[in-house]
Design an enzyme around this catalytic site. Structure first.
Site, mmCIF file in Angstrom:
data_model
loop_
_atom_site.group_PDB
_atom_site.id
_atom_site.type_symbol
_atom_site.label_atom_id
_atom_site.label_comp_id
_atom_site.label_asym_id
_atom_site.label_seq_id
_atom_site.Cartn_x
_atom_site.Cartn_y
_atom_site.Cartn_z
ATOM 1 N N GLU A 90 -19.022 71.561 37.882
ATOM 2 C CA GLU A 90 -19.782 70.383 38.784
ATOM 3 C C GLU A 90 -19.863 69.190 37.693
ATOM 4 O O GLU A 90 -20.056 69.178 36.735
ATOM 5 C CB GLU A 90 -21.141 70.807 39.252
ATOM 6 C CG GLU A 90 -21.645 70.047 40.472
ATOM 7 C CD GLU A 90 -23.109 70.350 40.741
ATOM 8 O OE1 GLU A 90 -23.828 69.654 41.354
ATOM 9 O OE2 GLU A 90 -23.469 71.517 40.516
ATOM 10 N N GLY A 102 -21.917 47.821 39.966
ATOM 11 C CA GLY A 102 -21.125 47.328 40.688
ATOM 12 C C GLY A 102 -20.007 46.458 39.930
ATOM 13 O O GLY A 102 -19.483 45.667 40.803
ATOM 14 N N ASN A 134 -26.092 57.390 49.980
ATOM 15 C CA ASN A 134 -25.305 56.806 49.132
ATOM 16 C C ASN A 134 -23.898 56.307 49.345
ATOM 17 O O ASN A 134 -22.971 56.969 48.832
ATOM 18 C CB ASN A 134 -25.556 57.578 47.844
ATOM 19 C CG ASN A 134 -25.107 56.995 46.703
ATOM 20 O OD1 ASN A 134 -24.677 55.669 46.815
ATOM 21 N ND2 ASN A 134 -25.347 57.348 45.378
ATOM 22 N N LYS A 136 -21.996 53.809 48.720
ATOM 23 C CA LYS A 136 -20.813 53.733 47.915
ATOM 24 C C LYS A 136 -20.275 54.592 46.912
ATOM 25 O O LYS A 136 -19.056 54.760 46.485
ATOM 26 C CB LYS A 136 -21.631 52.327 46.731
ATOM 27 C CG LYS A 136 -21.989 51.086 47.482
ATOM 28 C CD LYS A 136 -22.659 50.085 46.396
ATOM 29 C CE LYS A 136 -22.924 48.631 47.097
ATOM 30 N NZ LYS A 136 -23.449 47.889 46.154
ATOM 31 N N TYR A 141 -16.074 58.335 45.762
ATOM 32 C CA TYR A 141 -15.612 59.822 45.308
ATOM 33 C C TYR A 141 -14.192 60.201 46.261
ATOM 34 O O TYR A 141 -13.288 60.598 45.835
ATOM 35 C CB TYR A 141 -16.681 60.915 45.627
ATOM 36 C CG TYR A 141 -17.860 60.507 44.837
ATOM 37 C CD1 TYR A 141 -17.774 60.276 43.513
ATOM 38 C CD2 TYR A 141 -19.113 61.100 45.416
ATOM 39 C CE1 TYR A 141 -18.913 59.955 42.644
ATOM 40 C CE2 TYR A 141 -20.295 60.739 44.434
ATOM 41 C CZ TYR A 141 -20.065 60.444 43.221
ATOM 42 O OH TYR A 141 -21.247 60.318 42.356
#
Length: 181
Positions: A90, A102, A134, A136, A141
């Protein structure tokens, strides 16, 4: 080099990083999207956590993410629950230094970690968990090829409301196919 890209380098986390990590761990804005247990942690508790959980686990590898140009520590990334028999792990990523948010550092960090996981460790699968609010992170991902695998419904109470935790996974063959494009 294995642990560097154009913008960042990784260095193995050490016990001396506990104070730095404590600062990120106690920044509620940083932890809002990554830690299910929002709290304030005394330095000694963080030192113990770093020693026992992060450094003391034979099934994890943790790295401090550094800005390559300035040498500034900007976050932490880990492979945890490493299962070499089944070639699974993980991944976790926290860009703790808000000045670096960002700007693509999260994506670059994750790519470097995935290169290590799939190309060096020869893992078959890497998974992660992300809070449903979340957006963003979920989009990042997905861009990297992670697939939605499931949801733990309403298991996180944040901001006066219940939220899901999304489970995502990426297979070695998917990552390699994506990185060739």
């Amino acid at each position: 080099m294995l642990f560097e890209s154009s913008k960042i380098t990784f260095r193995k986390m050490t016990a001396e990083d506990a104070e730095l990590y404590n600062g990120w761990r106690n920044d509620l804005e940083v932890m809002h999207t990554t830690n299910p247990y929002l709290d304030i942690y005394p330095l000694e508790e963080t030192r113990s956590f770093v020693q026992q959980v992060i450094l003391g686990s034979p099934s994890s590898k943790s790295y401090i993410v550094m800005d390559k140009e300035t040498g500034t520590p900007i976050g932490i990334t880990s492979l945890i629950n490493i299962d070499l028999k089944n070639r699974n792990a993980e991944c976790i990523i926290d860009i703790g230094n808000r000045a670096y948010w960002g700007q693509g550092y999260g994506k670059e960090t994750l790519r470097l970690l995935l290169d290590y996981a799939f190309l060096e460790m020869n893992l078959h699968r890497v998974s992660l968990r992300v809070f449903s609010f979340n957006d963003k992170a979920v989009k990042l991902y997905e861009k990297l090829g992670f697939q939605h695998e499931g949801i733990s419904r309403q298991c996180l109470f944040r901001g006066g409301a219940w939220h899901d935790i999304i489970h995502m996974g990426l297979l070695q063959e998917e990552y390699l196919a994506e990185s060739r494009q």
